[in-house]
Design a protein around this motif. Sequence first.
Motif, PDB file in Angstrom:
ATOM      1  N   THR A 138      -4.476   0.144   3.603  1.00 45.73           N
ATOM      2  CA  THR A 138      -4.904   1.128   2.675  1.00 45.73           C
ATOM      3  C   THR A 138      -4.139   2.326   3.197  1.00 45.73           C
ATOM      4  O   THR A 138      -3.839   2.384   4.333  1.00 45.73           O
ATOM      5  CB  THR A 138      -6.403   1.381   2.559  1.00 45.73           C
ATOM      6  OG1 THR A 138      -6.791   2.413   1.646  1.00 45.73           O
ATOM      7  CG2 THR A 138      -6.845   1.922   3.870  1.00 45.73           C
ATOM      8  N   ILE A 156      -5.476  -5.626  -5.795  1.00 43.83           N
ATOM      9  CA  ILE A 156      -5.207  -4.237  -5.397  1.00 43.83           C
ATOM     10  C   ILE A 156      -6.373  -3.356  -6.161  1.00 43.83           C
ATOM     11  O   ILE A 156      -6.983  -3.794  -7.006  1.00 43.83           O
ATOM     12  CB  ILE A 156      -4.008  -3.663  -6.200  1.00 43.83           C
ATOM     13  CG1 ILE A 156      -2.724  -4.410  -5.760  1.00 43.83           C
ATOM     14  CG2 ILE A 156      -3.724  -2.256  -6.118  1.00 43.83           C
ATOM     15  CD1 ILE A 156      -1.475  -4.242  -6.552  1.00 43.83           C
ATOM     16  N   GLU A 192       1.247   0.082  -9.605  1.00 46.63           N
ATOM     17  CA  GLU A 192       0.812  -1.118  -9.109  1.00 46.63           C
ATOM     18  C   GLU A 192       1.966  -2.343  -9.373  1.00 46.63           C
ATOM     19  O   GLU A 192       2.054  -3.337  -8.414  1.00 46.63           O
ATOM     20  CB  GLU A 192      -0.429  -1.846  -9.693  1.00 46.63           C
ATOM     21  CG  GLU A 192      -1.669  -1.072  -9.530  1.00 46.63           C
ATOM     22  CD  GLU A 192      -2.837  -1.544 -10.393  1.00 46.63           C
ATOM     23  OE1 GLU A 192      -2.868  -2.901 -10.404  1.00 46.63           O
ATOM     24  OE2 GLU A 192      -3.774  -0.779 -10.555  1.00 46.63           O
ATOM     25  N   VAL A 246      -4.303  -2.545  -0.720  1.00 48.89           N
ATOM     26  CA  VAL A 246      -3.705  -3.715  -1.061  1.00 48.89           C
ATOM     27  C   VAL A 246      -4.067  -4.897  -0.198  1.00 48.89           C
ATOM     28  O   VAL A 246      -4.174  -4.638   0.781  1.00 48.89           O
ATOM     29  CB  VAL A 246      -2.180  -3.600  -1.152  1.00 48.89           C
ATOM     30  CG1 VAL A 246      -1.628  -5.287  -1.222  1.00 48.89           C
ATOM     31  CG2 VAL A 246      -1.565  -2.972  -2.124  1.00 48.89           C
ATOM     32  N   ALA A 292       0.912  -1.196   0.085  1.00 50.02           N
ATOM     33  CA  ALA A 292      -0.137  -0.114   0.087  1.00 50.02           C
ATOM     34  C   ALA A 292       0.737   1.220   0.027  1.00 50.02           C
ATOM     35  O   ALA A 292       0.536   2.303  -0.715  1.00 50.02           O
ATOM     36  CB  ALA A 292      -1.076  -0.106   1.308  1.00 50.02           C
ATOM     37  N   SER A 344      -5.710   2.578  -3.850  1.00 52.51           N
ATOM     38  CA  SER A 344      -5.332   2.743  -2.659  1.00 52.51           C
ATOM     39  C   SER A 344      -5.167   1.693  -1.609  1.00 52.51           C
ATOM     40  O   SER A 344      -4.778   1.963  -0.509  1.00 52.51           O
ATOM     41  CB  SER A 344      -6.193   3.833  -2.068  1.00 52.51           C
ATOM     42  OG  SER A 344      -7.533   3.498  -1.614  1.00 52.51           O
ATOM     43  N   ASP A 360      -3.639   9.644  -5.855  1.00 51.59           N
ATOM     44  CA  ASP A 360      -5.065   9.163  -6.298  1.00 51.59           C
ATOM     45  C   ASP A 360      -6.237  10.288  -6.047  1.00 51.59           C
ATOM     46  O   ASP A 360      -7.311  10.193  -6.289  1.00 51.59           O
ATOM     47  CB  ASP A 360      -5.501   7.861  -5.299  1.00 51.59           C
ATOM     48  CG  ASP A 360      -5.555   8.514  -3.679  1.00 51.59           C
ATOM     49  OD1 ASP A 360      -5.293   9.752  -3.432  1.00 51.59           O
ATOM     50  OD2 ASP A 360      -6.062   7.721  -2.941  1.00 51.59           O
ATOM     51  N   ALA A 386       3.970  -1.968  -6.266  1.00 45.44           N
ATOM     52  CA  ALA A 386       3.430  -2.379  -5.192  1.00 45.44           C
ATOM     53  C   ALA A 386       3.391  -4.069  -4.992  1.00 45.44           C
ATOM     54  O   ALA A 386       3.747  -4.422  -4.169  1.00 45.44           O
ATOM     55  CB  ALA A 386       2.218  -1.904  -5.148  1.00 45.44           C
ATOM     56  N   LEU A 413       2.107   2.231  -3.431  1.00 51.18           N
ATOM     57  CA  LEU A 413       1.179   2.276  -4.637  1.00 51.18           C
ATOM     58  C   LEU A 413       1.219   3.617  -5.626  1.00 51.18           C
ATOM     59  O   LEU A 413       0.881   3.513  -6.551  1.00 51.18           O
ATOM     60  CB  LEU A 413      -0.511   2.315  -4.146  1.00 51.18           C
ATOM     61  CG  LEU A 413      -0.791   0.863  -3.919  1.00 51.18           C
ATOM     62  CD1 LEU A 413      -2.299   1.004  -3.390  1.00 51.18           C
ATOM     63  CD2 LEU A 413      -0.758   0.099  -5.175  1.00 51.18           C
TER      64      LEU A 413
END
Length: 578
Positions: free
Chosen positions: A171, A120, A73, A140, A66, A138, A411, A76, A69
């Motif tokens: 998160t 994710i 991705e 995982v 997380a 946001s 995000d 992550a 991120l």
Amino acid sequence: MSSRRKDRENPVAVRTAPRRGVIVVLAAVLMIVMMGFIALSVDVGYMFTMQSQLQRSVDAAALAGAGSLIEGEDVATAQVHEYLTHNPVGLQWKEFTDGDTAGNVDLFLTKYGDGLNLSIGDWNATTAQVEAVDDSPSTVSVRMTYQNMPFFFGHLLGRDSFDITAESIATYQSRDIMLVLDLSGSMNDDSEFNAISKLGFEHVYTNGQQMYADLGYPVYGDLTFDPQYAKAQGATPVSEGQAKTSVTYRGPSVVASSDKGISKVSVRTSSGSTYNYYPGGATSYTANPNQEVRYVWITSGKNADNSDQVHSFDFDGNRVSTIRNALGLNNVAYPYPQGSWNDYINYCLGTGQNNNAGYRYRFGYFNWINYLLERRYSYNATPDLWKVSAQPVTAVKNSVDLFIHFMQEGDGRDRVGLAVYNAPDGNGLLESTLTDNLGFIMAQSRQRQAGHYHNYTNIGGGMTVAREELQARARVGAVKMMVLLTDGQANWVNGGVNSGAAKQYVLDEAYLCAENHIKILTISLGAGADKALMDEVAQITNGVHFNVPGGQTVAEYTEDLTNIFRQVAGHRPLKLVK
């Protein structure tokens, strides 16, 4: 008596011998049962230990994923794999002690990848599920199962292995951040003449050229960028024998010039003394009485009646008017709401920064800009100053831009507001409420100047409006933060100058922020900042204090500020939601 007779007389003794044998047998049986329970407890304890290890492993992997991120991705996912590999369960660590990280991750996935379920997306608190999103996730989720974990004694009970599963969802939290910026007049200091001793002439001069360019290379009268002495022109000749003369005014000296020979130069000084000089027919002569000159008379040329022509120059009651005319500014309107050409001329004639830089009695755009920064810095006085690259306020603006750009790469769930000190009444001012329109925050910050509303430093006032905004409009689940910057000392509170009370106001606000779970990250900028106070504010709120040392070049403290704002923007508060 025979032994048989004794036995008949003591029947109890005859019955106790067989009971001792039963206890031995019973003890043996119970020991076997007890060993079974011990074996069972060892295996059950082992199962729970492995389960705990696995839970810690997936927790770490989910948090690492997380936290990464914002970098994408793929990054992550790689972090999840690496953390699972580096936090194995049971005796698996032996498999990953050799080789590089990439090789160990490949080995781990080959052997245990089938038990990994990684997803994710975004966390939906209502459904308690991770939902897929097209971009900017946001959250995982990591679910890991290890099969056929061996028992120590389980085979004795007909069970050789067991399976364990653990799940963790992490998160990063959205943030509501209030930027609290110092707009006191001192935020121009590194661009003014007084900075020459600290940063060098070249820095201040080059910065002045840039600011002149920022204003659009304005043209007023006969001014040039490099300050020059004013050259007052004498009367235009009306007959053939008359001379055309001029006086270059240098304060305690003058340069008398003529297109004909000069027979005499007389000057009267501020002390009332008159000095006479005889150039012997030269066309230029420097009179240097070492006292400020008030009047000049040049004897040069002949009138129509053949009498000596005497040219007079008034640098006393009409000094400003004489100089203004010499600079070609008599019919030029002053460009801004406050200030005037007369005020600028008097500024150049007086002592202070202009004198310290060696430009006393000289006039040009370089020291006109310094006049604006020193005397006419407010928005009401000079509305265009927000456009110029004055320092350190411009370094702060540039760093805020970078801070916002970095946050925009996230995000989009973070919100930022802007508070400044001081407002026109000397208190804090909310320039922008918390918003996800981060471009608006950049524009608001960019269009402010040092001393924009007020010259003094009411740090507590800026903190108050920022805290009240967070209390009123911060989202329930968001992390509440304040980024507080200052280059000076708190000195204004309750409508007046009171350094002690102003400092206490800052500490009182820090405690109120701590009570409301608002973390403050403080930035002290330059040698004049109250580093001890900023450090105390950060400690009270469990924040962090960053210090940008004084005496640095613009490039150095710009780099420091940039790194600080990058750290703040890049710090993503994480939490486990499952």
